[in-house]
Every structure is written in structure tokens, then in C-alpha cells.
Design a protein around this motif. Structure first.
Motif, PDB file in Angstrom:
ATOM      1  N   ARG A 183      76.690 -14.501 -43.634  1.00  0.00           N
ATOM      2  CA  ARG A 183      75.851 -13.488 -42.990  1.00  0.00           C
ATOM      3  C   ARG A 183      76.646 -12.213 -42.656  1.00  0.00           C
ATOM      4  NH1 ARG A 183      74.467 -18.504 -40.404  1.00  0.00           N
ATOM      5  NH2 ARG A 183      75.530 -17.892 -38.490  1.00  0.00           N
ATOM      6  N   VAL A 184      77.213 -11.635 -43.720  1.00  0.00           N
ATOM      7  CA  VAL A 184      78.051 -10.440 -43.592  1.00  0.00           C
ATOM      8  C   VAL A 184      77.357  -9.281 -44.303  1.00  0.00           C
ATOM      9  CG1 VAL A 184      80.308  -9.439 -44.114  1.00  0.00           C
ATOM     10  CG2 VAL A 184      80.116 -11.881 -43.576  1.00  0.00           C
ATOM     11  N   PRO A 185      77.225  -8.124 -43.628  1.00  0.00           N
ATOM     12  CA  PRO A 185      76.505  -6.998 -44.238  1.00  0.00           C
ATOM     13  C   PRO A 185      77.331  -6.274 -45.297  1.00  0.00           C
ATOM     14  CG  PRO A 185      77.340  -6.368 -42.066  1.00  0.00           C
ATOM     15  CD  PRO A 185      77.687  -7.823 -42.251  1.00  0.00           C
ATOM     16  N   LEU A 186      76.869  -6.334 -46.536  1.00  0.00           N
ATOM     17  CA  LEU A 186      77.537  -5.634 -47.642  1.00  0.00           C
ATOM     18  C   LEU A 186      76.486  -4.851 -48.417  1.00  0.00           C
ATOM     19  CD1 LEU A 186      79.943  -8.030 -49.613  1.00  0.00           C
ATOM     20  CD2 LEU A 186      80.536  -6.255 -47.951  1.00  0.00           C
ATOM     21  N   ILE A 187      76.832  -3.631 -48.797  1.00  0.00           N
ATOM     22  CA  ILE A 187      75.958  -2.850 -49.681  1.00  0.00           C
ATOM     23  C   ILE A 187      76.633  -2.810 -51.049  1.00  0.00           C
ATOM     24  CG2 ILE A 187      74.796  -0.647 -50.050  1.00  0.00           C
ATOM     25  CD1 ILE A 187      75.038  -0.173 -47.002  1.00  0.00           C
ATOM     26  N   VAL A 188      76.165  -3.651 -51.942  1.00  0.00           N
ATOM     27  CA  VAL A 188      76.813  -3.851 -53.240  1.00  0.00           C
ATOM     28  C   VAL A 188      76.141  -2.929 -54.253  1.00  0.00           C
ATOM     29  CG1 VAL A 188      77.339  -5.539 -55.026  1.00  0.00           C
ATOM     30  CG2 VAL A 188      77.275  -6.240 -52.615  1.00  0.00           C
ATOM     31  N   CYS A 189      76.923  -2.021 -54.814  1.00  0.00           N
ATOM     32  CA  CYS A 189      76.374  -1.038 -55.758  1.00  0.00           C
ATOM     33  C   CYS A 189      77.012  -1.254 -57.120  1.00  0.00           C
ATOM     34  CB  CYS A 189      76.689   0.377 -55.289  1.00  0.00           C
ATOM     35  SG  CYS A 189      76.036   0.728 -53.655  1.00  0.00           S
ATOM     36  N   THR A 190      76.181  -1.494 -58.119  1.00  0.00           N
ATOM     37  CA  THR A 190      76.697  -1.653 -59.474  1.00  0.00           C
ATOM     38  C   THR A 190      76.142  -0.530 -60.335  1.00  0.00           C
ATOM     39  OG1 THR A 190      74.849  -3.156 -59.951  1.00  0.00           O
ATOM     40  CG2 THR A 190      76.916  -4.159 -59.279  1.00  0.00           C
ATOM     41  N   ALA A 191      77.043   0.201 -60.970  1.00  0.00           N
ATOM     42  CA  ALA A 191      76.581   1.216 -61.914  1.00  0.00           C
ATOM     43  C   ALA A 191      76.095   0.508 -63.173  1.00  0.00           C
ATOM     44  CB  ALA A 191      77.704   2.179 -62.248  1.00  0.00           C
ATOM     45  N   ASP A 192      75.107   1.093 -63.832  1.00  0.00           N
ATOM     46  CA  ASP A 192      74.530   0.458 -65.031  1.00  0.00           C
ATOM     47  C   ASP A 192      74.222   1.531 -66.067  1.00  0.00           C
ATOM     48  OD1 ASP A 192      73.454  -1.416 -66.744  1.00  0.00           O
ATOM     49  OD2 ASP A 192      71.891  -2.116 -65.359  1.00  0.00           O
ATOM     50  N   ARG A 193      74.034   1.078 -67.304  1.00  0.00           N
ATOM     51  CA  ARG A 193      73.541   1.990 -68.344  1.00  0.00           C
ATOM     52  C   ARG A 193      72.055   2.204 -68.103  1.00  0.00           C
ATOM     53  NH1 ARG A 193      78.372   2.819 -71.721  1.00  0.00           N
ATOM     54  NH2 ARG A 193      79.666   1.789 -70.173  1.00  0.00           N
TER      55      ARG A 193
ATOM     56  N   ALA B 199      68.619  -3.456 -44.262  1.00  0.00           N
ATOM     57  CA  ALA B 199      68.442  -4.778 -44.884  1.00  0.00           C
ATOM     58  C   ALA B 199      69.730  -5.590 -44.806  1.00  0.00           C
ATOM     59  CB  ALA B 199      68.006  -4.606 -46.339  1.00  0.00           C
ATOM     60  N   SER B 200      70.880  -4.911 -44.909  1.00  0.00           N
ATOM     61  CA  SER B 200      72.143  -5.657 -44.866  1.00  0.00           C
ATOM     62  C   SER B 200      72.423  -6.187 -43.460  1.00  0.00           C
ATOM     63  CB  SER B 200      73.305  -4.772 -45.332  1.00  0.00           C
ATOM     64  OG  SER B 200      73.629  -3.812 -44.347  1.00  0.00           O
ATOM     65  N   LEU B 201      71.871  -5.528 -42.465  1.00  0.00           N
ATOM     66  CA  LEU B 201      72.122  -5.949 -41.084  1.00  0.00           C
ATOM     67  C   LEU B 201      71.167  -7.053 -40.624  1.00  0.00           C
ATOM     68  CD1 LEU B 201      72.898  -2.483 -39.456  1.00  0.00           C
ATOM     69  CD2 LEU B 201      74.466  -4.411 -39.700  1.00  0.00           C
ATOM     70  N   GLY B 202      70.096  -7.271 -41.357  1.00  0.00           N
ATOM     71  CA  GLY B 202      69.173  -8.342 -41.005  1.00  0.00           C
ATOM     72  C   GLY B 202      68.525  -8.111 -39.647  1.00  0.00           C
ATOM     73  N   PRO B 203      68.463  -9.089 -38.742  1.00  0.00           N
ATOM     74  CA  PRO B 203      69.077 -10.391 -38.906  1.00  0.00           C
ATOM     75  C   PRO B 203      68.229 -11.305 -39.808  1.00  0.00           C
ATOM     76  CG  PRO B 203      68.015 -10.227 -36.744  1.00  0.00           C
ATOM     77  CD  PRO B 203      67.862  -8.894 -37.406  1.00  0.00           C
ATOM     78  N   PRO B 204      68.920 -12.213 -40.541  1.00  0.00           N
ATOM     79  CA  PRO B 204      70.371 -12.345 -40.612  1.00  0.00           C
ATOM     80  C   PRO B 204      70.975 -11.287 -41.518  1.00  0.00           C
ATOM     81  CG  PRO B 204      69.329 -13.964 -42.026  1.00  0.00           C
ATOM     82  CD  PRO B 204      68.221 -13.247 -41.328  1.00  0.00           C
ATOM     83  N   ALA B 205      72.234 -10.913 -41.216  1.00  0.00           N
ATOM     84  CA  ALA B 205      72.959  -9.972 -42.059  1.00  0.00           C
ATOM     85  C   ALA B 205      73.256 -10.626 -43.403  1.00  0.00           C
ATOM     86  CB  ALA B 205      74.255  -9.548 -41.379  1.00  0.00           C
ATOM     87  N   GLY B 206      73.580  -9.782 -44.380  1.00  0.00           N
ATOM     88  CA  GLY B 206      73.902 -10.322 -45.709  1.00  0.00           C
ATOM     89  C   GLY B 206      74.078  -9.205 -46.707  1.00  0.00           C
ATOM     90  N   PRO B 207      74.299  -9.566 -47.968  1.00  0.00           N
ATOM     91  CA  PRO B 207      74.498  -8.544 -48.996  1.00  0.00           C
ATOM     92  C   PRO B 207      73.172  -7.985 -49.513  1.00  0.00           C
ATOM     93  CG  PRO B 207      74.762 -10.744 -49.940  1.00  0.00           C
ATOM     94  CD  PRO B 207      74.458 -10.948 -48.478  1.00  0.00           C
TER      95      PRO B 207
END
Ligand SMILES: Cc1ncc(C[n+]2csc(CCOP(=O)(O)OP(=O)(O)O)c2C)c(N)n1
Ligand SMILES: [Mg+2]
Length: 566
Positions: A97-107, A159-167
Motif C-alpha cells: 500500500r505504497v503510493p507510486l505514480i508509474v509512467c511508461t512511455a509508449d509508441r 488514486a495513488s493515495l487511496g485509501p488504500p494507497a498503491g500504484p
């Protein structure tokens, strides 16, 4: 279509929204497709940017920083396998339950499924592990585009902060040109006054009076109760102490619950359980995850009443032994229930009995440990925890370190404990510790306690560690392989044991660290471990304290402790 630079605008709008919502750290691993967002992050002075070669290390560094601070950290990769290398940290973030903002670049869509370079299917790449996924779409200048991008930025934080927090996962397709064109930006200004696009709040859950009354009645009806606390209880130690004090119940607290302190804390439940000396409670109240320690768990799982407080609806009950479950925040509930308990303080014979057992066990353990000159892994755990100054953070590796901490660390306050216990991996640990140090920002010492394989698994996390302006001491218990397996039934299969489980490597860990410009010392005497750790903290920077131990001897020493309590 206008000639405006939509890619640069999207990137700037996202970063601006993150900063407005309180994001202060970002991490990236270089690549070309991610250039618009990478440049926007680098340009924004409100956000500190750390750069890693390996995406796995980048993501675990972000995880550590987010875990330590409770604030979301943004982490960015280019397209293809780079994005897949985030996956392990995404899973840990989900389960811990850890807040992460995961950004993936894409074609962009027109290049997908055509054999275009570095292109895989990144849509919902992390499956259900993320709390929110957005296929943002290739940036274009369309009506209200700015509103769309800003709301994604603001909502990703929420959204990353929830609760619950998450990615959360933003998949960001960028079309060439990937560097700023010099054309004007799309109209995408934020709200006046520097506020987020949508200021989103979650109302704190107050305890339901009926649930409070039920819990208080259960405590009043049962003198023979215990509180067990694993990681993630979310309860400040003062609240747990007040509740336990009023109930006259002991608190069996894994140190990583941050609740192994105060007069009701019991730290020797592992050897007591193994010796068959744990008293039988009528009621067990679990806050946070279950204990790591199996003998104690097995003993307590049989209690007639097993109450589980479950703040995030996760049913943390692998033994399926809960008789009652309360969905809600433990903190508010314990605080309110403590007021309604007919206090058993100052004396409860039940608690007195536990404290007497604790005192006997503690003295027996400490006597044994103090008599051994060569470093014993349990003693290293005990002594490191005891020697650290108030305000230190200890990050504990999986495998034996987290177990030895639970079995040997004496109660004390003033420490904060962190561990990757969401998914129990040994991966990404070096980077996690460094991320914790980044968030701690020198506010107190940061010490990692880990095994040799755990260090080697993320040795690459040491790249540039010496140049990041971080202070962290890694205390490595070097038993040349996986010491935990010597405690398991596999140890009875000598023919393949070393090859398949122990996996000795013979690597000089100080030489590995030195190759990355990280200094360290080797300590061969038990009594010298704590001074060496304090010296490393004093010297500052990232340092190793390597403590050589022996896997077979380590099992013998553990058995001697268990036998002493029988
Ligand atoms: C990512 C990952 N791979 C494999 C494992 C399985 N595993 C658990 S403990 C362990 C050995 C760890 O060795 P070390 O870090 O030296 O600690 P020790 O067992 O010696 O205390 C392994 C491989 C795991 N938990 N996570
Ligand atoms: Mg080892």
C-alpha cells in the motif's frame, strides 16, 4: 490541427499537477520515447529528480522514498522491456500500500503490433496490481485537452493515495518529434492560486460507536487477551500502549509494526512459543499484518476468539483463523475503545505473567548472545537496533534479517522500521534503502540490515550511490548464500542443497561496493558491529558494514537459544 506542441504541454501539465498536489520526488531511467516527460521533470524545480540506469532499481528507489514519506513518487521509463522492469516494485507497492505514480512511455497506436522497435503491449501491463490505469492517448490539440491532462495529473495523485494507497499506471504514447518543437503550448493553464485541478479529499473514518462498544465489551469480558501487531497496523505506539494498558493485555509486536515499545511489549514470543511457554489467550486481537514468526502464529491461531481489524478489506488472515473481522481503521477504534474499557491498570495478573516470562527469556537470550564473540546473526540484529540514535530508520531485508529482528530485538522507542513485506521479495533492496534515505533527507540515520544475496540481487542499485548526496549504512550479514534454507526441510537433502538452495557465490562484497565507489568495512567480532555501524553513520555517505557469518553455525546458535528457553 494546430501546430502547437501537444507532447510538451501534456508533460508540463502532468508535472505541474503533481507538484501542486504535493509530489516532491521523481525517478527516471533514461530512454528516448519518454523524452517529453523526462524534460518536463528535469525542468521543474519543485520536484527532485533521481536518475537510474536500471528501471528495476529506479522503481524500488521510488518505492523506498514513497514508503518513507507517505507521499506519491513518480517514476518514468521508456517503452518496451524497460516498462516491464518496473513490475516487481509495482507489486510490492500494491501489497504494501505504497503510493507510486508509474509512467511508461509508449509508441503511438499506429506503431503498435507492426514490429516497430521497442514496442510491446503496455496496456494494463501490471494487470490488477495497480489501483488505476489510464491509456492517456497520444497528445493532440483538441478542445479542452488541457482540462483532460490536468485532471489525469491531479487524479493520479489522489488514486495513488487511496485509501488504500498503491500504484497507479499512466501509459503515455508520444509521437515524434519527442523534443520540444519550439511551437507554442496548447492552452492548458492550471487553476489560479497553484491549487490542483480537482482538490480531492477523503473524509477520515470515525469509529462506529457500535463497533467500539462491541470491542470494549469483548475486552471487558476477557482478561486473558493479547494484541498482535505485524507491519502496517497504522496505529501510533501511544494509542496501542494506552489500549493495551487499559486492557491489561500484552502486545506481541513484530518490530516492523513500530509497536515494540512500551511496558506491554513482548519481544521474546518466538523462543517462548518454541519452548511451549506462551500462555494460552482467550482472545487475540490482530492489528496490521500477521506476525512473521510461525511458531507464535501457530500457537495464537488456536485462540477461541480471533479478532481481525482490517482497514483495507484485505483479509490478512492466511491461517483462516479469524472468528470476527472489523472492517475499519484500527487507530480510531482502539483510541475510542480504550475509553470504554473498565481499566485493569495498574495491575493485571495476566499481563504480569507475560512480563515475567519476557524478563526471564530476555535475560537468558542476552546472556547467551553476549557470551559469543564471533558475530551471530541474531545478535547483530539485536545490537544494531539497540545502538541506533533516536530518530533512526531501519530498513530490514527479507529472508533471515526480518526474522532475526523479530526474534532478537529488544523493545525500545525512537526507531522507525520499514521492510518490503508486501510481497516479501529480496529484490530491489539496495535501491529501496537509498530511496528511504532520499526521503529521510538527513533527518535521521538510515540503516539497512540485509543478507548477502539480497545485496547482490540489487548490486546495480549502488551505481551512482556515492554521488547522490545520500546517507545510508548497509549492514550486510554475509553467510555466502541463502542462510534461510538451512532452517527449512531442504536442509535435510544434502546432495543438492548447496547447488539448488544455499547457492554460495564467494564474492567479496566490499570489492563489489568499491567498484561502484562505495566504501565499507568488514567486522569479524560481534562486539565491534555496533561501533562500526555508528562510525559509518558518523562518516556519512553510503557505506557498507559487512559481517561474515557461517550458515551452519548460524543454525546451531539459533538452536542453542531455543534450547536455553526449554
Ligand atoms: C525476488 C526474490 N527471489 C527469490 C526469493 C526467494 N528467497 C527467499 S530468501 C532467499 C535467500 C536470501 O539470501 P540472503 O539475502 O543472503 O539472506 P539469508 O537467507 O542468508 O539470511 C531467496 C533466494 C525471494 N524471496 N525474492
Ligand atoms: Mg545470506
Amino acid at each position: 490541427m494546430s501546430g502547437a506542441d501537444a507532447s510538451a504541454t501534456l508533460a508540463w501539465a502532468l508535472v505541474d499537477e503533481w507538484a501542486r498536489a504535493g509530489v516532491v520526488e521523481a525517478v527516471l531511467a533514461p530512454g528516448s520515447r519518454s523524452a517529453p516527460l523526462a524534460l518536463a521533470l528535469a525542468a521543474d524545480e519543485r520536484i527532485r529528480l533521481s536518475v537510474f540506469l536500471d528501471e528495476r532499481s529506479a522503481a524500488f528507489f521510488a518505492l523506498g522514498a514513497a514508503k518513507a514519506s507517505g507521499r506519491p513518487v513518480a517514476v518514468l521509463s521508456t517503452s518496451g522491456t524497460a516498462a516491464a522492469n518496473f513490475h516487481a516494485a509495482v507489486l510490492e507497492a500494491r501489497h504494501a500500500r505504497v503510493p507510486l505514480i508509474v509512467c511508461t512511455a509508449d509508441r503511438p497506436p499506429e506503431l503498435r503490433d507492426t514490429g516497430a522497435g521497442q514496442t510491446i503491449d503496455q496496456v494494463k501491463l501490471y494487470g490488477d496490481a495497480v489501483r488505476w490505469f489510464v491509456e492517456v492517448g497520444a497528445p493532440e490539440d483538441f478542445p479542452h485537452a488541457g482540462r483532460y491532462w490536468r485532471s489525469i495529473g491531479a487524479r493520479s495523485v489522489t488514486a495513488s493515495l487511496g485509501p488504500p494507497a498503491g500504484p497507479v499506471h499512466l501509459n503515455l504514447a508520444f509521437r515524434e518529434p519527442l523534443v520540444p518543437t519550439g511551437a507554442p503550448l496548447v492552452e492548458a493553464d492550471g487553476r489560479p492560486g497553484g491549487v490542483p485541478w480537482t482538490d480531492s479529499r477523503t473524509q477520515p473514518a470515525a469509529a462506529d460507536p457500535r463497533v467500539v462498544a462491541t470491542l470494549a465489551a469483548a475486552v471487558n469480558a476477557h482478561a486473558r487477551g493479547v494484541v498482535v501487531a505485524g507491519w502496517g497496523s497504522g496505529v501510533p505506539s501511544i494509542v496501542a500502549s494506552r489500549f493495551a494498558g487499559a486492557a491489561g493485555w500484552p502486545v506481541l509486536a513484530d518490530p516492523i509494526s513500530d509497536l515494540r515499545c512500551g511496558p506491554a511489549a513482548i519481544s521474546t514470543y518466538d523462543p517462548l512459543a518454541r519452548a511451549g511457554r506462551l500462555p494460552h489467550p482467550e482472545i487475540v486481537l490482530q492489528i496490521g499484518a500477521p506476525l512473521t514468526n510461525r511458531p507464535a502464529r501457530e500457537r495464537l491461531d488456536g485462540a477461541p476468539i480471533r479478532l481481525l481489524i482490517d482497514p483495507h478489506g484485505e483479509w490478512l488472515d492466511p491461517a483462516r483463523s479469524a472468528t470476527h473481522r472489523i472492517l475499519g481503521e484500527a487507530q480510531a477504534l482502539l483510541r475510542a475503545a480504550a475509553e470504554q474499557i473498565c481499566s485493569r491498570a495498574p495491575a493485571s495478573s495476566w499481563l504480569d505473567g507475560w512480563q515475567a516470562e519476557e524478563a526471564v527469556a530476555r535475560a537468558a537470550i542476552d546472556d547467551l548472545l553476549d557470551g559469543w564473540d564471533e558475530p551471530f546473526e541474531g545478535r547483530v540484529a539485536r545490537d544494531v537496533a539497540a545502538c541506533l540514535p533516536h530518530g533512526s530508520t531501519v530498513v530490514v531485508g527479507s529472508s533471515m534479517p526480518v526474522r532475526d529482528v523479530e526474534s532478537f530485538v529488544a523493545p525500545r522507542d525512537g526507531l522507525r522500521w520499514l521492510a518490503n513485506r508486501g510481497a516479501n521479495g529480496i529484490d530491489g533492496f539496495t535501491s529501496t534503502v537509498l530511496g528511504v534515505a532520499r526521503a529521510a533527507d538527513g533527518a535521521g540515520p538510515v540503516v539497512g540490515l540485509l543478507g548477502d544475496l539480497t545485496l547482490l540481487h540489487d548490486a546495480g542499485g549502488l551505481l551512482h550511490a556515492a554521488d547522490r548526496g545520500l546517507d545510508a549504512t548497509l549492514v550486510v550479514l554475509d553467510n555466502d548464500g541463502g542462510g534461510i534454507f538451512s532452517f527449512l526441510p531442504q536442509a535435510g537433502l544434502p546432495e543438492h542443497f548447496e547447488t539448488v538452495f544455499g547457492a554460495p557465490h564467494g564474492v567479496d562484497l566490499l570489492a563489489v561496493a568499491a567498484a561502484y565507489g562505495v566504501a565499507g568495512v568488514r567486522v569479524d567480532q560481534a562486539a565491534e558491529v555496533a561501533p562500526a555501524v555508528l562510525d559509518a553513520i558518523e562518516a556519512g555517505g553510503v557505506r557498507l558494514v559487512v559481517v561474515p557469518t557461517d550458515r551452519a553455525g548460524n543454525v546451531d546458535r539459533h538452536r542453542q537459544v531455543w534450547d536455553a528457553l526449554r
